[in-house]
Scaffold this motif. Structure first.
Motif, PDB file in Angstrom:
ATOM      1  N   GLU A 291     -26.125 -73.724  73.727  1.00 26.76           N
ATOM      2  CA  GLU A 291     -24.755 -74.015  74.159  1.00 26.76           C
ATOM      3  C   GLU A 291     -24.711 -74.272  75.671  1.00 26.76           C
ATOM      4  O   GLU A 291     -23.962 -75.143  76.135  1.00 26.76           O
ATOM      5  N   ALA A 292     -25.510 -73.524  76.430  1.00 27.71           N
ATOM      6  CA  ALA A 292     -25.559 -73.738  77.879  1.00 27.71           C
ATOM      7  C   ALA A 292     -26.129 -75.115  78.196  1.00 27.71           C
ATOM      8  O   ALA A 292     -25.629 -75.820  79.088  1.00 27.71           O
ATOM      9  N   LEU A 293     -27.170 -75.521  77.463  1.00 26.51           N
ATOM     10  CA  LEU A 293     -27.757 -76.842  77.681  1.00 26.51           C
ATOM     11  C   LEU A 293     -26.755 -77.943  77.350  1.00 26.51           C
ATOM     12  O   LEU A 293     -26.628 -78.930  78.085  1.00 26.51           O
ATOM     13  N   GLN A 294     -26.015 -77.779  76.281  1.00 26.97           N
ATOM     14  CA  GLN A 294     -25.026 -78.792  75.911  1.00 26.97           C
ATOM     15  C   GLN A 294     -23.915 -78.898  76.954  1.00 26.97           C
ATOM     16  O   GLN A 294     -23.449 -79.997  77.271  1.00 26.97           O
ATOM     17  N   ILE A 356     -29.406 -81.334  70.026  1.00 31.62           N
ATOM     18  CA  ILE A 356     -28.979 -82.587  69.396  1.00 31.62           C
ATOM     19  C   ILE A 356     -27.491 -82.774  69.632  1.00 31.62           C
ATOM     20  O   ILE A 356     -26.685 -81.883  69.349  1.00 31.62           O
ATOM     21  N   ILE A 357     -27.129 -83.923  70.187  1.00 30.04           N
ATOM     22  CA  ILE A 357     -25.723 -84.299  70.369  1.00 30.04           C
ATOM     23  C   ILE A 357     -25.544 -85.665  69.725  1.00 30.04           C
ATOM     24  O   ILE A 357     -26.151 -86.642  70.155  1.00 30.04           O
ATOM     25  N   GLY A 358     -24.725 -85.717  68.682  1.00 30.25           N
ATOM     26  CA  GLY A 358     -24.551 -86.978  67.955  1.00 30.25           C
ATOM     27  C   GLY A 358     -25.845 -87.384  67.276  1.00 30.25           C
ATOM     28  O   GLY A 358     -26.450 -86.604  66.535  1.00 30.25           O
ATOM     29  N   ASP A 359     -26.299 -88.600  67.540  1.00 40.13           N
ATOM     30  CA  ASP A 359     -27.529 -89.117  66.946  1.00 40.13           C
ATOM     31  C   ASP A 359     -28.702 -89.086  67.920  1.00 40.13           C
ATOM     32  O   ASP A 359     -29.705 -89.765  67.694  1.00 40.13           O
TER      33      ASP A 359
END
Length: 538
Positions: A291-294, A356-359
């Motif tokens: 979550e921190a990385l995102q 992973i964010i989206g694709d």
């Protein structure tokens, strides 16, 4: 109202709904009808199918991903049918925050709300693990405290050959050590390296094993004794595998002894319980870091992310974006790609975190100049293409030394990755595709802000006419080559034809081709339009 959740089922050895809530309640599952009966036994779980509800085995929990699409009448009818089918519980996700009255009135079936942060696949694995704990196990008498090593020794005693237990990344987690067991060179190498060597034969065997249920047997080959293997699963989630050398397995036409088959099946159940427990602990520890990385990547930093990630403020970092473009692209493929990136990067760089964010799969890696990240991306893409048999691409950012730059690096990587895919280039960094990035940005700008378009290009000639295409091609060629003679040669027409067309479009469009700024604006729009059309065709 029930003040406590019973831990034992009244029906045999099967666990109860109350026992399930003791294990997963609070953060994963929440009871929506507190007066529900919690004693009914759980025997399995099934995804809800209105056409086959009557055939669902008695004692099965119903999983209802479609809950949020049902209206109140549909939900009430579903609950009534679930109770009639003696379903001990029904699980839904989303929908109204406050349970409707017909939910609170339901007693025969427990209504469980699944946390929005838990996927159906994860729930399937967690419940299957919970149920699997009640399966009979293999008696072990090993002196080691590691249950997997004890399990490997127990299986080796049944087979007479070396046994290895591996995770889904083909890392050797445990192995047998009985003095009289048969062992071969491949197993010795895997034990020494704590990982099964990469080879096309090994990859084919893993694909076969993970694609089939039950025990699979493999013949001998040079340097490799015959084997019997089984995938370790929790529900539909693959966790690893067990491989047993079988001294009596040379003739695959002869069936595997029942005792060996049963030992592998029970061993897989025990290993699944252990691995999933470790996975749950790892997931719990990993979630705050992810979550921190995102937040860093999305530009939502609170200032504490680097300490959560274990990175120093002076540490230079680069972002690498990975994408797989294939007809078979799916969340599962992205997760497989993530496993490869994690395994390959963490032994090569000091800091390597993925999400992973989206694709897109993003990796934040420590890199002094970007060269380390580029080399890592190149190696990983080559390995992923061989392993996944899918077109994998990577875009690499420059290095930065402060957390606030990470979001900008992600934007940079998205642009580089898009250019890679468009040019069918496996890996690239910003400097290698700089011209393409400018054109891509122009395409996006013209599409998103129509007022930037040169009015002359669409005002004087009807779009799509032969005449318009002829004039646009002539203007673009002349602007790119810089002379009438060169443009005429490229277009295979006379110099005077080029002059006539340029004069015609100046008069018709009201443009001044002697103005350098106007020439630049015209060229940029024509070039962006040509690129967009080319991309659409490809």
């Amino acid at each position: 109202m029930h003040s406590e959740h019973p831990t034992n089922s009244a029906a045999g050895d099967c666990p109860s709904v109350g026992a399930l809530l003791e294990r997963l309640g609070g953060t994963i599952l929440t009871l929506a009808n507190p007066d529900a009966e919690l004693d009914p036994a759980i025997t399995g779980l099934e995804f809800f199918d209105p056409a086959s509800l009557e055939r669902v085995p008695r004692g099965s929990i119903l999983l209802v991903p479609s809950w949020s699409t049902l209206d109140a009448e549909g939900r009430a009818d579903l609950l009534e049918r679930a109770a009639s089918a003696d379903a001990p519980a029904l699980v839904f996700q989303g929908g109204d925050e406050q349970p409707a009255p017909f939910i609170g009135a339901q007693r025969r079936t427990a209504i469980l709300r699944l946390s929005p942060y838990v996927s159906w696949r994860q729930l399937d694995a967690l419940v299957s693990r919970f149920l699997g704990e009640n399966a009979p196990g293999i008696p072990t008498t090993a002196t080691t405290g590691d249950h997997l090593f004890a399990l490997a020794n127990s299986l080796a005693a049944v087979f007479g050959g070396s046994v290895a237990i591996e995770d889904h990344g083909r890392n050797v987690l445990a192995y047998s050590s009985l003095p009289e067991q048969l062992i071969d060179g491949l197993r010795e190498q895997g034990i020494l390296q704590r990982r099964v060597p990469d080879s096309e034969r090994n990859l084919d065997q893993y694909r076969t094993l993970l694609g089939a249920p039950g025990v699979i047997r493999f013949p001998s080959s040079p340097g490799e004794e015959p084997r019997a293997a089984i995938a370790i699963r929790a529900g539909s989630l693959p966790l690893g595998s067990i491989w047993a050398i079988d001294p009596e397995g040379a003739d695959l036409n002869l069936p595997l002894a029942v005792a060996k088959t049963e030992a592998l099946v029970r061993g897989a159940n025990l290993a699944a319980a252990h691995l999933l427990e470790s996975w749950r602990a790892s997931e719990s520890a990993q979630r705050p870091r992810e979550e921190a990385l995102q937040r860093l990547l999305l530009g939502m930093s609170s200032g504490e992310e680097l300490s959560v990630l274990g990175a120093s403020r002076e540490q230079p970092m680069a972002v690498v974006g990975f994408a797989a473009t294939s007809a078979a692209t799916s969340p599962r493929l992205l997760q497989q790609l993530r496993s490869i990136v994690d395994r390959h990067s963490r032994v090569r760089v000091e800091l390597a975190l993925t999400t992973i964010i989206g694709d897109t799969l993003y990796a934040l890696v420590s890199s002094e100049s970007g060269e380390t990240a580029y080399a890592l991306a190149s190696e990983t893409v080559a390995l992923a293409r061989r392993t996944l048999e899918a077109p994998v691409f990577a875009g690499v950012s420059e290095a930065a030394r402060h957390a606030g730059a990470v979001a900008a690096l992600r934007v940079e990587v998205d642009a580089v990755l898009r250019a890679c895919i468009g040019a069918d280039r496996a890996v690239a960094r910003t400097t290698e595709v700089q011209p393409q990035l400018v054109i891509d940005a122009a395409v996006d700008s013209f599409a998103g802000q129509p007022f930037l378009r040169h009015g002359a290009l669409g005002r004087s000639f009807a779009a799509g006419t032969t005449r318009e295409a002829e004039l646009r091609a002539t203007l673009l060629t002349w602007l790119e080559l810089g002379s009438i003679s060169a443009a005429a040669t490229a277009l295979r027409i006379h110099d005077n034809s080029v002059r006539y067309r340029l004069q015609s479009l100046q008069e018709a469009w009201g443009v001044d081709l002697s103005d350098a700024d106007e020439r630049l604006a015209l060229w940029l729009e024509l070039r962006a339009q040509a690129f967009a059309e080319s991309r659409a065709k490809s």
